[in-house]
Design an enzyme around this catalytic site. Structure first.
Site, PDB file in Angstrom:
ATOM      1  N   ASP A 282       0.834  -1.212   0.000  1.00  0.00           N
ATOM      2  CA  ASP A 282       0.000   0.000   0.000  1.00  0.00           C
ATOM      3  C   ASP A 282       0.869   1.262   0.000  1.00  0.00           C
ATOM      4  O   ASP A 282       0.588   2.228  -0.708  1.00  0.00           O
ATOM      5  CB  ASP A 282      -0.919   0.011   1.222  1.00  0.00           C
ATOM      6  CG  ASP A 282      -2.027  -1.023   1.119  1.00  0.00           C
ATOM      7  OD1 ASP A 282      -2.216  -1.567   0.016  1.00  0.00           O
ATOM      8  OD2 ASP A 282      -2.692  -1.298   2.136  1.00  0.00           O
ATOM      9  N   GLU A 309      -2.497  -2.446  -9.298  1.00  0.00           N
ATOM     10  CA  GLU A 309      -1.266  -1.674  -9.387  1.00  0.00           C
ATOM     11  C   GLU A 309      -1.187  -0.864 -10.676  1.00  0.00           C
ATOM     12  O   GLU A 309      -0.123  -0.377 -11.050  1.00  0.00           O
ATOM     13  CB  GLU A 309      -0.049  -2.609  -9.300  1.00  0.00           C
ATOM     14  CG  GLU A 309       0.181  -3.524 -10.504  1.00  0.00           C
ATOM     15  CD  GLU A 309      -0.601  -4.825 -10.424  1.00  0.00           C
ATOM     16  OE1 GLU A 309      -0.229  -5.773 -11.134  1.00  0.00           O
ATOM     17  OE2 GLU A 309      -1.589  -4.899  -9.645  1.00  0.00           O
TER      18      GLU A 309
END
Length: 395
Positions: A282, A309
């Site tokens: 994260d 992503e």
């Protein structure tokens, strides 16, 4: 995406005795907008009524009828000039409100001076017509009860002193007049107080409504931004991307304003996430998003989290070389973050990105979906060619 600022809240007093100083300019604007026409009308009506009383003077006090007509014409002419100048060029709402009471005070004094020069036997009865002056003084007040009260007291002093002077040998007549006059004075002052109070209440209620509307608008903007923002990276989410892409395509069709799309993928992110854990993953997404936003800060660009992503960037660029240069700068900036990534399959040991770029006017692009599909193919090709790069322009 920055949240909109909350509107500055101005404290609104529930009391109607006075308007807070910070709201006074807004109150003056409110009065000019809602009361100006009424104040003009009542001043004109009062002027017409005052002039028409010359006919009554001709019947009741004929010995000074000509003087009465001349006096009324002069005073009305002056009054009309004052009305025009004040309401055409003036800005003071207090003076607009007090113009009629001040005119009434002058006209009251002039009328009683006229009566003092008459020998008519009907004067003791005619003086009761002066009650109209105090009624006119107070019926038009909309801003300042204090001003209306001061003028009322001045007019009352002129009337009562003149009544006593005109009836020096008959105190009972003066007393009877006073008994008739005082209830009218009190009633007209009550009407004046009620009118000014209602205007203040209406203004304060309007301020409250506007404040609530502004807060609601700001809240709606905040909710819209929250609904369009990715909570982790603080860039636009997929919903916001789809909406903005459709808007850009509409602008292209309407005005021919071309744009570019960049699809960005973090190389071997799954391996990074599996090795360092979701918390580090994260943080990695946040740093990459921040790097791209800062790199594009001075351009007309919007960054979105496309999914996982992957990121999407919409950019107001229509030149292929400029687009390639911007995309390569993004790749370099992310590489300069120097985030360790030792478990990726290739020889590189730091975090990198791959970028696919496409222009809205590229060959074969007929819709937003075509643009995304072309960009996605070029991103895949960039990864096939070794990652950490932008797909060649000729691809």
């Amino acid at each position: 995406m920055n949240a909109p600022e909350r509107p500055t809240s101005i404290p609104v007093s529930r009391s109607t005795r006075s308007i807070p100083a910070e709201l006074r300019p807004a109150f003056d604007d409110y009065v000019r907008q809602h009361c100006r026409s009424f104040l003009i009308a009542i001043n004109l009506i009062a002027a017409a009524a005052y002039l028409s009383y010359a006919a009554v003077d001709a019947v009741i006090i004929p010995d000074v009828a000509l003087l009465s007509l001349l006096m009324r014409v002069v005073l009305v002419a002056i009054g009309l000039c004052n009305i025009y100048l004040l309401f055409r060029f003036g800005q003071s709402t207090l003076l607009m409100d007090l113009l009629l009471p001040l005119h009434t005070l002058i006209c009251t004094a002039a009328w009683f001076e006229l009566l003092k020069h008459s020998q008519s036997p009907d004067i003791p009865t005619f003086i009761y017509a002066s009650i109209a002056f105090i009624v006119l003084c107070n019926m038009g007040a909309r801003v300042s009860f204090g001003g209306a009260l001061a003028c009322s007291l001045a007019i009352s002093a002129v009337i009562l002193a003149s009544v006593v002077q005109l009836s020096p040998d008959d105190s009972r007549a003066a007393l009877v007049f006073l008994l008739v006059y005082l209830p009218v004075l009190c009633l007209s002052l009550f009407i004046s107080w009620t009118s000014t109070r209602n205007v203040r209440q209406a203004f304060l209620a309007d301020v409250e409504v506007r404040r609530h509307q502004a807060e609601l608008s700001t809240l709606n903007q905040c909710l819209e931004q929250l609904a369009a923002t990715d909570a982790l990276t603080c860039v636009g989410n997929r919903r916001a991307f789809d909406q903005r892409l459709a808007e850009s395509w509409t602008m292209l069709q309407a005005h021919g304003r071309g744009f570019a799309l960049l699809l960005v993928d973090i190389d071997y992110f799954k391996a990074f996430n599996d090795h360092f854990g979701h918390q580090a993953g994260d943080q990695c997404l946040q740093e990459v998003a921040r790097s791209m936003v800062e790199t594009l800060r001075h351009g007309q660009a919007q960054t979105f989290r496309y999914g996982g992503e992957e990121f999407a960037i919409l950019l107001q660029v229509s030149n292929a070389d400029e687009l390639r240069s911007i995309a390569e700068r993004l790749v370099d900036q992310v590489a300069e973050l120097d985030i360790p990534h030792p478990h990726r399959p290739d020889a590189q040991e730091r975090l990198t990105i791959s970028v696919g770029v496409a222009l809205s006017h590229d060959e074969g692009v007929q819709s937003p979906d075509d643009l995304v599909a072309r960009c996605d193919r070029l991103l895949y090709l960039a990864k096939q060619l070794g990652r950490n790069q932008v797909c060649p322009a000729q691809a």
